[in-house]
Design a protein around this motif. Structure first.
Motif, PDB file in Angstrom:
ATOM      1  N   LYS A  56       0.831  -1.205   0.000  1.00 20.32           N
ATOM      2  CA  LYS A  56       0.000   0.000   0.000  1.00 20.32           C
ATOM      3  C   LYS A  56       0.870   1.261   0.000  1.00 20.32           C
ATOM      4  O   LYS A  56       0.636   2.181  -0.780  1.00 20.32           O
ATOM      5  N   HIS A  60       1.095   3.891  -3.071  1.00 14.56           N
ATOM      6  CA  HIS A  60       0.777   5.304  -2.848  1.00 14.56           C
ATOM      7  C   HIS A  60       1.930   6.193  -3.303  1.00 14.56           C
ATOM      8  O   HIS A  60       1.693   7.290  -3.832  1.00 14.56           O
ATOM      9  N   LYS A  69      -8.786   9.509  -7.226  1.00 16.68           N
ATOM     10  CA  LYS A  69      -8.832   9.083  -5.819  1.00 16.68           C
ATOM     11  C   LYS A  69      -9.707   7.839  -5.624  1.00 16.68           C
ATOM     12  O   LYS A  69      -9.489   7.072  -4.689  1.00 16.68           O
ATOM     13  N   ILE A  70     -10.671   7.612  -6.496  1.00 14.63           N
ATOM     14  CA  ILE A  70     -11.495   6.395  -6.396  1.00 14.63           C
ATOM     15  C   ILE A  70     -10.623   5.159  -6.606  1.00 14.63           C
ATOM     16  O   ILE A  70     -10.758   4.165  -5.882  1.00 14.63           O
ATOM     17  N   GLU A  73      -8.485   4.685  -3.544  1.00 13.21           N
ATOM     18  CA  GLU A  73      -9.272   4.072  -2.475  1.00 13.21           C
ATOM     19  C   GLU A  73      -9.477   2.583  -2.743  1.00 13.21           C
ATOM     20  O   GLU A  73      -9.484   1.780  -1.813  1.00 13.21           O
ATOM     21  N   ASP A  76      -6.420   0.928  -1.592  1.00 16.07           N
ATOM     22  CA  ASP A  76      -6.448   0.837  -0.125  1.00 16.07           C
ATOM     23  C   ASP A  76      -7.318  -0.333   0.340  1.00 16.07           C
ATOM     24  O   ASP A  76      -6.916  -1.113   1.209  1.00 16.07           O
ATOM     25  N   ILE A  77      -8.507  -0.454  -0.250  1.00 19.23           N
ATOM     26  CA  ILE A  77      -9.420  -1.540   0.123  1.00 19.23           C
ATOM     27  C   ILE A  77      -8.806  -2.895  -0.194  1.00 19.23           C
ATOM     28  O   ILE A  77      -8.867  -3.823   0.621  1.00 19.23           O
TER      29      ILE A  77
END
Length: 181
Positions: A56, A60, A69-70, A73, A76-77
């Motif tokens: 992660k 990033h 950003k979607i 995210e 991240d998920i």
């Protein structure tokens, strides 16, 4: 992969709500190309030996601020759920789902020479008409072994108008006739 398709549909739905579908699609194409062209990145994402939080952090560093950003995210998920190994499948599913929703057909043109822009445009328009598509993504590949002519491939079919194919057909026809025996 069913999970990738479900993630893709969800991402496109969220993107539509935020009015950024085009950006998510473009970023997904870019991510797919980056992962496909970099075997080390693909292996990094798939490796069970590397902890998800480290993946992660590195993702990033590479993509933060550069992709929607979607999608960040989503990364991240995936890292939280330890599913980052399917990121490549998901971005490919996003691209495929977007193309399906927008009636875009991908066609591969294989020829022994580089087609000029006008010929590619005419060919794209012909495929667009036959497939009743809104747009054609034409991928061009050169294969000297075709001798001449071309091959057009879409998901469902292939048209082989190459000299190599014609010669093979003649050869098979000649060898199958037992008039020489």
């Amino acid at each position: 992969m069913i999970a990738a398709q479900r993630y893709a549909q969800a991402i496109l739905k969220i993107s539509a709500q935020h009015k950024c579908v085009e950006e998510v699609y473009t970023n997904s194409v870019e991510l797919s190309n980056i992962i496909k062209s970099n075997r080390d990145l693909y292996n990094f994402l798939s490796s069970p030996l590397i902890k998800s939080d480290k993946k992660k952090k590195i993702l990033h560093t590479f993509f933060g601020g550069k992709i929607n950003k979607i999608l960040m995210e989503l990364i991240d998920i995936l890292c939280i759920r330890r599913r980052e190994g399917i990121l490549f499948d998901i971005v490919n599913a996003i691209v495929a789902e977007y193309k399906k929703q927008h009636n875009i057909v991908t066609a591969t043109l294989v020829s022994s020479y580089q087609f000029d822009e006008e010929s590619k445009k005419v060919l794209s328009e012909k495929i667009k008409s036959i497939k009743k598509a809104s747009k054609i993504d034409l991928i061009e590949k050169i294969d000297q072994s075709l001798i001449g002519g071309f091959i057009i491939k879409t998901d469902e079919e292939q048209i082989d108008a190459s000299i190599k194919n014609k010669l093979n057909q003649l050869y098979n026809q000649f060898t199958n006739q037992s008039s020489l025996n």
